[in-house]
Design an enzyme around this catalytic site. Structure first.
Site, PDB file in Angstrom:
ATOM      1  N   GLY B  36       0.838  -1.204   0.000  1.00  0.00           N
ATOM      2  CA  GLY B  36       0.000   0.000   0.000  1.00  0.00           C
ATOM      3  C   GLY B  36       0.867   1.246   0.000  1.00  0.00           C
ATOM      4  O   GLY B  36       0.631   2.202  -0.755  1.00  0.00           O
ATOM      5  N   HIS B  37       1.881   1.259   0.853  1.00  0.00           N
ATOM      6  CA  HIS B  37       2.809   2.399   0.914  1.00  0.00           C
ATOM      7  C   HIS B  37       3.594   2.532  -0.387  1.00  0.00           C
ATOM      8  O   HIS B  37       3.766   3.610  -0.923  1.00  0.00           O
ATOM      9  CB  HIS B  37       3.786   2.212   2.082  1.00  0.00           C
TER      10      HIS B  37
END
Lengths: 299, 201
Positions: B36-37
């Site tokens: 996600g990051h």
């Protein structure tokens, strides 16, 4: 029963046992945690230990995995060549993992490397990981299930020292690993140290060391002494529960060793978290079984 | 008395908090971890959830289908340090106010927390059923193509905690402080042991 029925029966046993190991900690770990909890007095340590025991109670009551990270499943097998399903065990354990993943349920932790896709059933190339030992003159099998989260696998390290580094080099290596990466690995930690020739032998022995019941000692007096020195020393550093600082760091330190090449000292470190999920089951040739790690277990 | 933060979290809700304080959370908590990051920061993809004033959880849960809905089975924190490479930019770009994980984070994250009035907090690791029963509802899931652990699970939580503040809005960093102490203690302990393990003679 015929072979097909026998395979199905053992698959069911191993699926249920694998799920069970993810939900309840073995008694030696619970006892040690209770003892360490008593020894902590800071408010933050108390908050953490209270949460840990509340969590174990909730996992038991709701029948769920006590930690979400149920790991990439590893099996350590000690089997006699006479065990009737020896040749089928790999297939059986793969099916058991798929069944446990669905029924327990377990988190989907197997990512196929290079393809970079989660397989969704906790199996994949060489996974579940299986280590084999053949036991002489036996027709039964002892299977150890180990579930390690990513957090307590991250500190894992192995290297080969020159003999001049001595056992002092091993001590330094263990402390460096634990004080740099240990805080993220959910202390109090069970620390396994392998002393051998090369990286792979030392690393595997370090993992076998954390599969021993807590507090058992290496039969060699020097190794047993070093286990105690490392335990005491790491506790003095005082990582405390979750690395928030406290009066202890470890559940224990176990060392496993082999004879080694005179020119090398291989050292490996493996770390188990406080939620140390291991279980041992002994399967007889007629597929009746005894659970050695969790006396109260009913599958 | 329990100190409870409610989303959307305002700067003033966080300013009086100090590293070592214990708080709880009401409102929206979104799981977000490695990929996600990476997608937001490195690949420049827009996050499918607006995180302004919300909380993220470095966590990958076990979820089960409950009819059409999802049910939270087990969800504990994962190692926050894995996200260190991205977190400073993540805080800047999303306006997230509370980052929950385990273990500490480093200087860049502490700097971003100070500049953008955000905090990092620790939920006790491994306490995943305790956390799961504090999730009232999974509102939705995004990026499920990443698989169960890496997807963004949008959770409504009630008195979610204990959350131990590890980086506060002044940039105080509990784990950095602890680490310095551990390293200070380490040297003499090692020397003492090493006098007793000279087995090669």
């Amino acid at each position: 029963m015929d072979k097909r029925e026998a395979k199905k029966s053992l698959t069911d046993i191993m699926a249920r046992f694998t799920g069970y190991v993810g939900k309840r900690l073995p008694q030696d770990v619970l006892d040690k945690l209770a003892q360490l909890r008593e020894g902590e007095d800071s408010p933050l340590s108390r908050v953490v230990y209270d949460s840990m025991f509340e969590n174990l109670e909730a996992a038991d009551r709701l029948d769920r995995p006590c930690c979400q990270d149920t790991g990439v499943i590893q099996y350590f097998i000690r089997a006699g060549a006479g065990f009737p399903l020896l040749g089928e065990l790999r297939e059986i354990l793969g099916d058991a993992v798929r069944e446990a993943t669905r029924e327990t349920p377990l988190r989907h932790n197997a990512v196929e490397t290079f393809v970079e896709k989660n397989t969704g059933d906790n199996t994949g190339t060489r996974v579940p990981w299986i280590e084999w030992d053949i036991v002489p003159d036996s027709d039964s099998a002892e299977i150890e299930v180990y579930m390690a989260g990513g957090g307590c696998s991250l500190p894992g390290a192995a290297k080969v020292l020159m003999p001049a580094a001595g056992y002092e080099g091993i001590v330094q290596f263990v402390f460096d690993v634990i004080t740099s990466y240990g805080v993220n690995a959910c202390p109090p930690l069970l620390v396994g140290v392998g002393v051998s020739t090369s990286v792979e032998t030392a690393a595997m022995l370090s993992k076998k060391a954390i599969l021993r019941p807590i507090g058992t000692r290496n039969p060699k007096p020097q190794a047993a002494e070093m286990e105690l020195l490392l335990e005491k020393g790491l506790n003095e550093v005082g990582l405390g529960p979750q690395g928030l600082s406290g009066n202890s760091t470890v559940l224990g330190v176990h060392i496993e060793s082999s004879a080694r090449h005179p020119s090398t000292i291989g050292v490996g470190v493996s770390v188990g978290c406080w939620a140390h999920r291991r279980g041992t089951i002994r399967i007889a040739p007629d597929l009746s079984y005894e659970i050695l790690s969790h006396k109260e277990a009913v599958l | 008395m329990k100190k409870v933060l409610t989303t959307p979290i305002q700067d003033e809700d966080l300013e009086s908090l100090r590293a070592g304080d214990v708080v709880y959370l009401d409102g929206l908590l979104v799981t977000c971890r490695d990929v996600g990051h990476r997608r937001l920061i490195e690949l420049g993809r827009e996050l499918p959830v607006n995180l302004t004033g919300l909380a993220i959880f470095h966590a990958g849960p076990i979820v089960a289908k409950d009819g059409d809905a999802w049910k939270m089975i087990s969800i504990g924190p994962t190692t926050s340090m894995r996200m260190e490479r991205f977190e400073k930019d993540f805080i800047e770009q999303t306006g997230v106010k509370l980052i929950v994980g385990k273990g500490g984070m480093a200087g860049d994250t502490a700097e971003a927390c100070k500049r953008h009035k955000a905090v990092h907090a620790v939920f006790p690791g491994g306490c995943a059923v305790l956390a799961a029963v504090e999730v009232e509802e999974i509102e939705r899931v995004e990026w499920l193509d990443l698989g169960m652990p890496e997807a963004l699970w949008v959770c409504r939580v009630k008195e979610f905690g204990p959350l131990i503040i590890s980086i506060d809005t002044q940039g105080n960093n509990l784990f950095e402080k602890n680490k310095a102490q551990f390293n200070e203690k380490k040297g003499p302990v090692i020397e003492d042991i090493n006098r007793q393990v000279r087995f090669i003679k």
